[in-house]
Write an enzyme that holds these catalytic residues in place. Structure first.
Site, short mmCIF file in Angstrom:
data_model
loop_
_atom_site.label_atom_id
_atom_site.label_comp_id
_atom_site.label_asym_id
_atom_site.label_seq_id
_atom_site.Cartn_x
_atom_site.Cartn_y
_atom_site.Cartn_z
N CYS A 153 -55.36 84.96 -13.12
CA CYS A 153 -55.70 85.02 -11.70
C CYS A 153 -56.14 83.66 -11.15
O CYS A 153 -55.87 83.34 -9.99
CB CYS A 153 -56.80 86.05 -11.47
SG CYS A 153 -58.26 85.84 -12.51
N CYS A 154 -56.85 82.88 -11.99
CA CYS A 154 -57.49 81.67 -11.44
C CYS A 154 -56.53 80.52 -11.12
O CYS A 154 -56.61 79.96 -10.01
CB CYS A 154 -58.60 81.19 -12.36
SG CYS A 154 -59.93 82.38 -12.64
N GLU A 168 -67.61 90.83 -15.26
CA GLU A 168 -67.41 89.70 -14.34
C GLU A 168 -68.23 89.89 -13.06
O GLU A 168 -67.74 89.71 -11.95
CB GLU A 168 -65.92 89.56 -14.01
CG GLU A 168 -65.05 89.42 -15.24
CD GLU A 168 -63.58 89.21 -14.93
OE1 GLU A 168 -63.07 89.82 -13.96
OE2 GLU A 168 -62.94 88.44 -15.66
N HIS A 213 -54.25 98.17 -8.82
CA HIS A 213 -54.02 96.88 -8.15
C HIS A 213 -52.77 96.91 -7.27
O HIS A 213 -52.22 95.86 -6.95
CB HIS A 213 -53.90 95.72 -9.15
CG HIS A 213 -55.17 95.37 -9.86
ND1 HIS A 213 -55.69 96.13 -10.88
CD2 HIS A 213 -56.03 94.33 -9.71
CE1 HIS A 213 -56.81 95.56 -11.32
NE2 HIS A 213 -57.05 94.48 -10.63
N CYS A 246 -62.21 82.22 -9.49
CA CYS A 246 -61.77 83.00 -8.32
C CYS A 246 -62.95 83.40 -7.43
O CYS A 246 -62.79 83.56 -6.22
CB CYS A 246 -61.04 84.27 -8.77
SG CYS A 246 -59.39 83.96 -9.42
N ASP A 253 -58.12 100.66 -2.74
CA ASP A 253 -57.75 99.95 -3.96
C ASP A 253 -59.01 99.50 -4.69
O ASP A 253 -59.98 99.08 -4.07
CB ASP A 253 -56.88 98.73 -3.62
CG ASP A 253 -56.13 98.20 -4.83
OD1 ASP A 253 -54.94 98.55 -4.97
OD2 ASP A 253 -56.73 97.46 -5.63
N GLY A 254 -58.97 99.57 -6.02
CA GLY A 254 -60.12 99.13 -6.80
C GLY A 254 -60.44 97.66 -6.63
O GLY A 254 -61.55 97.23 -6.88
N HIS A 255 -59.45 96.88 -6.21
CA HIS A 255 -59.66 95.44 -6.04
C HIS A 255 -59.31 95.03 -4.62
O HIS A 255 -58.15 94.95 -4.26
CB HIS A 255 -58.81 94.65 -7.04
CG HIS A 255 -59.30 93.25 -7.25
ND1 HIS A 255 -59.63 92.40 -6.22
CD2 HIS A 255 -59.51 92.54 -8.39
CE1 HIS A 255 -60.02 91.24 -6.71
NE2 HIS A 255 -59.97 91.30 -8.03
N HIS A 288 -68.33 93.56 -9.50
CA HIS A 288 -67.36 92.50 -9.78
C HIS A 288 -67.37 91.48 -8.64
O HIS A 288 -67.14 91.82 -7.48
CB HIS A 288 -65.98 93.15 -9.92
CG HIS A 288 -64.92 92.23 -10.39
ND1 HIS A 288 -64.12 91.51 -9.54
CD2 HIS A 288 -64.53 91.90 -11.64
CE1 HIS A 288 -63.26 90.79 -10.25
NE2 HIS A 288 -63.49 91.01 -11.53
ZN LIG Z 1 -59.76 84.42 -11.60
#
Ligand SMILES: [Zn+2]
Length: 651
Positions: free
Chosen positions: A404-405, A313, A151, A331, A199-201, A261
C-alpha cells in the site's frame, strides 16, 4: 487541458483536491501546474520519484501480479490470483501518481501506461460496472457479501481518484469512463437499492466527493454522504477486530478521539471534511476538528507519525507514543496530510499547514531512501542494534507483499506542488516554502512569484514579484509555530508585519514587478521535551531545527561513541554544520552537541534501589545528529530520536 477541471478557475489543470466554486472552502486551491518546485528536498524528491520510484513501481506491479490479476479478470491470462485481495488498489495509486507526474512534467511513457491500463480495466470490468479482480476471479459469488474485509469500495475509491487525476491533467477519457461505470454501479446498489453496507476500509468517501467535483453528478456526493452516515452503527464489528478498528463504534459526530486502524480513520476524516466543504454541514466539520485537536495533542509522534500500535496498525491510548514500538505507517502520514489540507481549506488556519510540514519533512519523508528505490512501511523513532521484528524489518525494502505504501508515496510526491499555496479573495497565501514559482489568478489579474531559498537548510525565503495585477492585493506567508523569531522585509526595509491569529504574516499593498519580500524564520537548533504523560520518553529530549526533527544515528558518531549511551544536558549548545553532499545522504545540515555517554553495570536484573546518578559513569563525548528523514541510508545500525537527559542533570 481539460475544461472539466472544476474549482475556482475552470480552465486550470486541477490538483488532488479541487472544491467546487460553491463549496465552503475559505482557501482555494491552485492548478497543478501553477506551482513548480525546482530545488530543495521537495524538488529532489519529485525528481527521484520520476526517475527511480515510479519506474520501479510499474515494474513491481507486473512482477507482484497486480496486472496479471486484472488480465485474469479480463480473460486475457490464465493462472492463479496473486497477492492480497486489495491488489487492484496498488495499481490505482500508481496510476494516480503517473497521472500527476504526467500533468506536472509530461511524458509519453507515462501517458502510455495510463492508456494501456485503462484498456485493461475496460476489458476486466463487468457489463454492470463492477470491477474487482479478486472477487471476479476468486469469489464471484461473494460480491459485496463480506464488505468488512473485501476492500471492494476501497479499490473503487482509488480507481476513482486515479481517474479524477488522469482527467484533470487532460489524460485519455477511458479511465474516467471505467471509474464512472463503477461509481454508478455503487450508487445503484448502496444509494438507490438501499444496501446499508459500508466498506471496512474508507477512501471511497473522499473519492466520490472528488468525482462529484469533477463531473457535477449529485448522486456521487449523495452516496459519499450516505456512506459516512451509515458508519458508526456497529455493523462491521466481526472478525474479532471490533467496531473500533473500523471506526464503526460511534456515529462520526459523536466520536471525540481517533481509534482503530490509523489509515482507515484518517481517510475517513478526509472524506468527512470533503463532505462538509460541499454540503456545508457544520456538525461534520466541528466533529472532525475536535478529533484533529485531540490527535495532535495526544496521539501524534514528534515526526508527525500516526498510529502507535503494531497490533492492528492502530491508534493507541492517549499519550501512548513509544519511540521504539511506534508503528507510524507511511500511509497514515499521507492520510494525515490529506486530512489537514482539507481542514486548512475549510478554515484557513495555519496550524493545519504546520502539521502538514512536520509530517512531510519527517514522518513521511523518512519513508523513502535517498535514491528513491527503497521504502519504509513502519516508521519508528528508534531502532536498536539487535532489532528483530516480523512486521518491521528495520530497513527500507524495495516492495512489500502488502504494498500500500510505495505507490501512495509516489502519488503524494508527484502532487506536492498542490500543497504549497492557495488564494483567498484578493490574497495569495503561501503555506510551504520551497525553491520554485507560484502563479495564481486573483480577481484583478494574474500573479506570479519566484521563490528563492535553500529551505529547510536555510530559514530565508525571498519572493520576487514577476507579474502583478493592478491595485492592492495581499500576500500571506505562514509563520511556522516553531519559529521563535521571524522577520519580514519588503524591498529590503522591515515590513513591521505581525502574525495574524491564523498564523500568517499578511502584507497588503500595491505591488510592482520586481518587488522583493523576504521572510526569515528562526532555524536556531532547539531541544524539545515531551509531555510528562508520554511515559515511553519521559526524561528524554529530542533535537529539532526548523521543520526538521533530528536523530542520532550510529553512523555519525565518533569511534567508541555508542548512540545507546548518549545523554544530553538541558541547555546543551547545538552547533550546525552544512554538508553539501554527505556520502549516501546528500545535502544536509548536521548538528552536534557536547554530550555525556553514560554506562551502567549490566550484571543481574536491570533494576536497582540506587538512582541512576549513583550507579552510572559518564564521560564527555560529542553527539552528532542528522535529519530523521535521512536515516537508514548507510549501514543500518542503531538510531534514536529521543535521548535521555543526563541522570545527574537538574533543570
Ligand atoms: Zn501503507
Amino acid at each position: 487541458m481539460n475544461a472539466a477541471a472544476g474549482g475556482h478557475d475552470g480552465a486550470q489543470v486541477g490538483g488532488p483536491v479541487t472544491p467546487t466554486a460553491k463549496s465552503r472552502a475559505v482557501h482555494h486551491t491552485l492548478g497543478l501546474r501553477d506551482v513548480s518546485i525546482d530545488g530543495g528536498p521537495l524538488g529532489r524528491w519529485q525528481a527521484t520519484n520520476r526517475s527511480a520510484s515510479i519506474p520501479l513501481g510499474i515494474k513491481q506491479l507486473e512482477e507482484a501480479g497486480n496486472l496479471h490479476n486484472l488480465r485474469l479478470a479480463a480473460g486475457e491470462a490464465t493462472g492463479e490470483f496473486k497477492g492480497p485481495r486489495f491488489m487492484d488498489s496498488d495499481l490505482y495509486k500508481q496510476l494516480e501518481a503517473v497521472a500527476w507526474e504526467a500533468g506536472r512534467e509530461g511524458g509519453e511513457d507515462l501517458l502510455d501506461f495510463l492508456r494501456r491500463s485503462a484498456e485493461l480495466l475496460t476489458q476486466a470490468q463487468r457489463a454492470d460496472g463492477y470491477l474487482n479482480s479478486h472477487y471476479q476471479v476468486v469469489k464471484p459469488d461473494r460480491r459485496y457479501a463480506e464488505l468488512e474485509w473485501s476492500h471492494e469500495m476501497y479499490c473503487a475509491g482509488h480507481l476513482i481518484q486515479a481517474a479524477v487525476a488522469s482527467t484533470r491533467v487532460g489524460g485519455d477519457p477511458e479511465l474516467l469512463a471505467v471509474a464512472r461505470r463503477f461509481a454508478d454501479h455503487l450508487v445503484k446498489v448502496f444509494l438507490h437499492e438501499g444496501n446499508p453496507g459500508i466498506d471496512g476500509h474508507p477512501v471511497i468517501e473522499t473519492a466520490l466527493v472528488e468525482l462529484y467535483r469533477l463531473t457535477g453528478e449529485q448522486s456521487y456526493l449523495d452516496l459519499a454522504s450516505r456512506l459516512v452516515e451509515n458508519r458508526g452503527r456497529g455493523q462491521i464489528a466481526s472478525g474479532g477486530m471490533g467496531a473500533h478498528y473500523f471506526q464503526d463504534h460511534l456515529p462520526v459526530r459523536e466520536a471525540d478521539t481517533e481509534v482503530g486502524h490509523a489509515v482507515r480513520a484518517l481517510y475517513l476524516e478526509a472524506g468527512i471534511v470533503d463532505l462538509y466543504l460541499e454540503t456545508g454541514d457544520e456538525s461534520l466539520l466541528a466533529s472532525s476538528v475536535r478529533r484533529w485537536e485531540d490527535m495532535v495533542a495526544t496521539k501524534t509522534a514528534l515526526t508527525g507519525g500516526i498510529g502507535s500500535r503494531h497490533s492492528r496498525e492502530s491508534f493507541g491510548d492517549r499519550y501512548e507514543l513509544p519511540p521504539d514500538r511506534a508503528y507510524n505507517e507511511t500511509c497514515a502520514a499521507i492520510a494525515s496530510v490529506h486530512w489537514s489540507w482539507r481542514l486548512l481549506l475549510a478554515t484557513g488556519e495555519g496550524r493545519y499547514a504546520d502539521l502538514i510540514e512536520r509530517t512531510l519533512y519527517n514522518g513521511f519523508a523518512a519513508s523513502t531512501s535517498t535514491d528513491g528505490t527503497r521504502f519504509f512501511y513502519v516508521n519508528p523513532l528508534q531502532r536498536r542494534y539487535d532489532h528483530v521484528e516480523g512486521d518491521d524489518p528495520g530497513r527500507r525494502h524495495e516492495w512489500f507483499s502488502c504494498a500500500c505504501c510505495p505507490p501512495n508515496i509516489m502519488r503524494l510526491v508527484a502532487s506536492l506542488g498542490h500543497y504549497v499555496a492557495t488564494t483567498v479573495g484578493d490574497g495569495l497565501y503561501v503555506h510551504q516554502y520551497t525553491q520554485g514559482t507560484i502563479r495564481a489568478d486573483l480577481p484583478s489579474g494574474a500573479v506570479k512569484l519566484a521563490l528563492r531559498t535553500d529551505y529547510p537548510w536555510s530559514g530565508t525565503v525571498a519572493f520576487t514579484v514577476e507579474t502583478a495585477p493592478p491595485g492592492e492585493w495581499e500576500l500571506g506567508l505562514r509563520v511556522p509555530g516553531w519559529s521563535e523569531s521571524t522577520s519580514v522585509t519588503v524591498n529590503g526595509a522591515a515590513a513591521g508585519a505581525t502574525t495574524n491569529t491564523d498564523g500568517y504574516v499578511v502584507l497588503r499593498r500595491t505591488w510592482e514587478r520586481g518587488d522583493t519580500v523576504t521572510i526569515t524564520l528562526d532555524l536556531t537548533p532547539r531541544l524539545v521535551y515531551p509531555h510528562q504523560r508520554i511515559d515511553a520518553v519521559r526524561g528524554c529530549v529530542a533535537v529539532e531545527r526548523g521543520p526538521l526533527v533530528y536523530c542520532f544515528e550510529q553512523a555519525d558518531q565518533a569511534d567508541g561513541v555508542d548512540v545507546e549511551e548518549l545523554t544530553l544536558v538541558p541547555g546543551a549548545e547545538l552547533t550546525a554544520r552544512d554538508e553539501a553532499d554527505l556520502p549516501d545522504v546528500g545535502r544536509t545540515v548536521v548538528l552536534s552537541a557536547e554530550a555525556l555517554a553514560v554506562s551502567q553495570p549490566d550484571d543481574g536484573l536491570p533494576y536497582s534501589t540506587r538512582p541512576p546518578a549513583q550507579r552510572s559513569t559518564s564521560r564527555p563525548v560529542t553527539a552528532t545528529a542528522i535529519p530523521y528523514f535521512q536515516w537508514d541510508n548507510r549501514d543500518g545500525r542503531a538510531m534514536r530520536v529521543f535521548v535521555p537527559v543526563h541522570p545527574g542533570a537538574t533543570s
